[in-house]
Scaffold this motif. Structure first.
Motif, PDB file in Angstrom:
ATOM      1  N   ASN A  63       4.304   9.567  -4.477  1.00 37.38           N
ATOM      2  CA  ASN A  63       4.652   8.147  -4.287  1.00 37.38           C
ATOM      3  C   ASN A  63       3.390   7.289  -4.223  1.00 37.38           C
ATOM      4  O   ASN A  63       2.679   7.259  -3.238  1.00 37.38           O
ATOM      5  CB  ASN A  63       5.530   7.962  -3.049  1.00 37.38           C
ATOM      6  CG  ASN A  63       4.862   8.485  -1.799  1.00 37.38           C
ATOM      7  OD1 ASN A  63       4.089   9.454  -1.858  1.00 37.38           O
ATOM      8  ND2 ASN A  63       5.118   7.854  -0.681  1.00 37.38           N
TER       9      ASN A  63
ATOM     10  N   THR B 210       1.970   3.406  -4.974  1.00 37.06           N
ATOM     11  CA  THR B 210       2.298   2.002  -5.279  1.00 37.06           C
ATOM     12  C   THR B 210       1.012   1.240  -5.556  1.00 37.06           C
ATOM     13  O   THR B 210      -0.019   1.464  -4.916  1.00 37.06           O
ATOM     14  CB  THR B 210       3.065   1.313  -4.133  1.00 37.06           C
ATOM     15  OG1 THR B 210       2.248   1.305  -2.981  1.00 37.06           O
ATOM     16  CG2 THR B 210       4.398   1.975  -3.845  1.00 37.06           C
TER      17      THR B 210
ATOM     18  N   GLN C 234      -0.221  -2.731  -5.938  1.00 35.93           N
ATOM     19  CA  GLN C 234       0.239  -4.104  -5.671  1.00 35.93           C
ATOM     20  C   GLN C 234       1.681  -4.082  -5.176  1.00 35.93           C
ATOM     21  O   GLN C 234       2.481  -4.951  -5.510  1.00 35.93           O
ATOM     22  CB  GLN C 234       0.125  -4.994  -6.915  1.00 35.93           C
ATOM     23  CG  GLN C 234      -1.304  -5.465  -7.206  1.00 35.93           C
ATOM     24  CD  GLN C 234      -1.350  -6.383  -8.416  1.00 35.93           C
ATOM     25  OE1 GLN C 234      -0.707  -6.108  -9.426  1.00 35.93           O
ATOM     26  NE2 GLN C 234      -2.111  -7.467  -8.303  1.00 35.93           N
ATOM     27  N   GLY C 235       2.035  -3.071  -4.432  1.00 41.12           N
ATOM     28  CA  GLY C 235       3.367  -3.000  -3.830  1.00 41.12           C
ATOM     29  C   GLY C 235       4.445  -2.474  -4.757  1.00 41.12           C
ATOM     30  O   GLY C 235       5.595  -2.343  -4.348  1.00 41.12           O
ATOM     31  N   ARG C 236       4.054  -2.196  -6.013  1.00 42.58           N
ATOM     32  CA  ARG C 236       5.063  -1.706  -6.963  1.00 42.58           C
ATOM     33  C   ARG C 236       4.855  -0.207  -7.212  1.00 42.58           C
ATOM     34  O   ARG C 236       3.709   0.238  -7.391  1.00 42.58           O
ATOM     35  CB  ARG C 236       4.964  -2.474  -8.282  1.00 42.58           C
ATOM     36  CG  ARG C 236       5.747  -3.780  -8.249  1.00 42.58           C
ATOM     37  CD  ARG C 236       5.789  -4.460  -9.613  1.00 42.58           C
ATOM     38  NE  ARG C 236       4.458  -4.777 -10.092  1.00 42.58           N
ATOM     39  CZ  ARG C 236       3.979  -4.304 -11.233  1.00 42.58           C
ATOM     40  NH1 ARG C 236       4.713  -3.523 -11.988  1.00 42.58           N
ATOM     41  NH2 ARG C 236       2.762  -4.617 -11.618  1.00 42.58           N
ATOM     42  N   ALA C 237       5.965   0.513  -7.199  1.00 38.18           N
ATOM     43  CA  ALA C 237       5.883   1.966  -7.423  1.00 38.18           C
ATOM     44  C   ALA C 237       5.437   2.256  -8.854  1.00 38.18           C
ATOM     45  O   ALA C 237       5.842   1.560  -9.779  1.00 38.18           O
ATOM     46  CB  ALA C 237       7.249   2.604  -7.179  1.00 38.18           C
TER      47      ALA C 237
ATOM     48  N   ALA D 127      -4.397  -3.538  -4.042  1.00 39.62           N
ATOM     49  CA  ALA D 127      -4.030  -2.547  -3.024  1.00 39.62           C
ATOM     50  C   ALA D 127      -3.335  -1.369  -3.691  1.00 39.62           C
ATOM     51  O   ALA D 127      -2.348  -1.543  -4.388  1.00 39.62           O
ATOM     52  CB  ALA D 127      -3.113  -3.194  -1.997  1.00 39.62           C
TER      53      ALA D 127
ATOM     54  N   THR E 125      -1.689   2.367  -2.858  1.00 39.45           N
ATOM     55  CA  THR E 125      -1.248   3.267  -1.797  1.00 39.45           C
ATOM     56  C   THR E 125      -0.796   4.585  -2.424  1.00 39.45           C
ATOM     57  O   THR E 125       0.026   4.577  -3.345  1.00 39.45           O
ATOM     58  CB  THR E 125      -0.089   2.639  -0.998  1.00 39.45           C
ATOM     59  OG1 THR E 125      -0.545   1.390  -0.478  1.00 39.45           O
ATOM     60  CG2 THR E 125       0.343   3.537   0.162  1.00 39.45           C
TER      61      THR E 125
ATOM     62  N   THR F 247      -4.002   3.988   1.936  1.00 42.76           N
ATOM     63  CA  THR F 247      -4.112   2.742   1.165  1.00 42.76           C
ATOM     64  C   THR F 247      -5.576   2.389   1.013  1.00 42.76           C
ATOM     65  O   THR F 247      -6.343   2.468   1.985  1.00 42.76           O
ATOM     66  CB  THR F 247      -3.375   1.598   1.884  1.00 42.76           C
ATOM     67  OG1 THR F 247      -1.984   1.903   1.911  1.00 42.76           O
ATOM     68  CG2 THR F 247      -3.556   0.270   1.160  1.00 42.76           C
TER      69      THR F 247
ATOM     70  N   ASN G  60      -8.183  -0.619  -0.894  1.00 43.95           N
ATOM     71  CA  ASN G  60      -8.288  -1.826  -1.692  1.00 43.95           C
ATOM     72  C   ASN G  60      -9.322  -1.593  -2.776  1.00 43.95           C
ATOM     73  O   ASN G  60     -10.483  -1.329  -2.490  1.00 43.95           O
ATOM     74  CB  ASN G  60      -8.686  -3.012  -0.814  1.00 43.95           C
ATOM     75  CG  ASN G  60      -7.503  -3.469   0.021  1.00 43.95           C
ATOM     76  OD1 ASN G  60      -6.372  -3.485  -0.463  1.00 43.95           O
ATOM     77  ND2 ASN G  60      -7.759  -3.820   1.274  1.00 43.95           N
TER      78      ASN G  60
END
Ligand SMILES: [Zn+2]
Length: 311
Positions: free
Chosen positions: A37, A39, A41-44, A67, A69, A74, A76
């Motif tokens: 998993n 992500t 920029q917050g998108r998977a 970002a 993750t 996480t 940057n």
């Protein structure tokens, strides 16, 4: 339990790398073993069996902090995008020069110049006088609010009387304060097979000129046929108004009423109605008589010519 720090490598763009000016960038990285998993920029994003992942990200000019993750870690990721070059100045292509304006002759007139009336009896010579403007078209306005249309009619009537007294047949495009279509004014001369056409006006300066100081006489024609007449009238007016105002003589102009290939035609600007001295002279009966006689003399000078090239 201590958190397990997982190594995460990003192959592209490298940290601090400067990308060319783009709006989207392709990011490639490797997730720690076993992590699926990820992500950005917050998108998977998809993680391949090899642990590699790749995705497109939206970027901006200058510094981008993305970002990423992977599992519970996480980081940057910082890189730069070059400034977009300033938009090219909008250059409007230079306009091609306008083609020279072709001034059409009066459509109802033929192309053959009428023979010069030299030798004809006075009573057989038809002269058309055209008092400029009329009706709602006032023409220029004097310092005391007097209209050019009325000055034109007064001088035209004085000229008509003078010519009739000398024995000529005189026709007028208007005898009253009525509006006439400009290009229709010479139709009377065409219909009556007139020998010459004279339009009577009083001048006003261009907007950038001093109305109080502008004052001269001028006579305009469109072709050599009209010019022969125009020169004769201009020289008589110049003599009659000598010492009063300068004369610009005979000039070329494309006035609608003079674009007549058949009949010698000209337009007289007898004085400047916008100048205080001009106004006084224009509405003085005696002075009007002087001008009427000068124009009539000019017409007779032309009639006495043998017609030159026009014959
Ligand atoms: Zn006028």
């Amino acid at each position: 339990m201590l958190p397990v720090l997982l190594a995460m490598t990003i192959a592209f763009p490298g940290a601090g790398q400067k990308l060319p000016p783009v709006k989207r960038a392709y990011m490639i990285g490797a997730a720690p073993q076993g992590v699926t998993n990820v992500t950005v920029q917050g998108r998977a994003v998809d993680v391949y069996r090899t642990g590699a992942w790749a995705t497109m990200v939206d970027v901006v000019e200058g510094t981008n902090t993305i970002a990423v993750t992977a599992g519970s870690e996480t980081s940057n990721h910082v890189f730069r995008v070059q400034k977009f070059p300033p938009p090219a100045p909008v250059t409007t292509p230079p306009k091609p020069p306008a083609p020279p304006k072709v001034w059409e002759k009066l459509e109802y007139c033929g192309d053959e110049p009428k023979p010069h009336p030299n030798g004809k009896a006075k009573g057989e010579i038809a002269i058309v006088i055209d008092p400029g403007h009329g009706g709602s078209d006032t023409g220029a306005i004097s310092p005391h609010g007097l209209f050019e249309k009325n000055a034109n009619l007064l001088l035209s009537k004085a000229l008509a009387n003078e010519l009739r007294q000398r024995g000529y047949r005189v026709l007028m495009t208007r005898e009253e304060d009525v509006a006439l279509v400009l290009t229709e004014r010479p139709r009377l001369a065409h219909k009556e097979n007139a020998d010459l056409f004279v339009s009577i006006h009083h001048n006003a300066p261009a907007a950038d000129k001093d109305a109080a100081k502008s004052r001269y006489t001028s006579v305009y024609s469109w072709n050599p046929l009209g010019e022969a007449l125009s020169r004769r009238i201009a020289s008589r007016i110049a003599a009659a108004t000598e010492g009063e105002m300068p004369s610009k003589g005979s000039l070329h102009a494309n006035f609608a009423v003079t674009r007549n290939p058949e009949i010698p035609s000209c337009l007289v600007e007898a004085d400047f109605i916008t100048s205080p001295e001009g106004e006084e002279a224009i509405f003085n009966n005696e002075r009007r008589g002087v001008l009427a006689r000068a124009i009539a003399d000019g017409i007779e000078d032309w009639l006495a010519d043998d017609g030159g090239e026009q014959k």
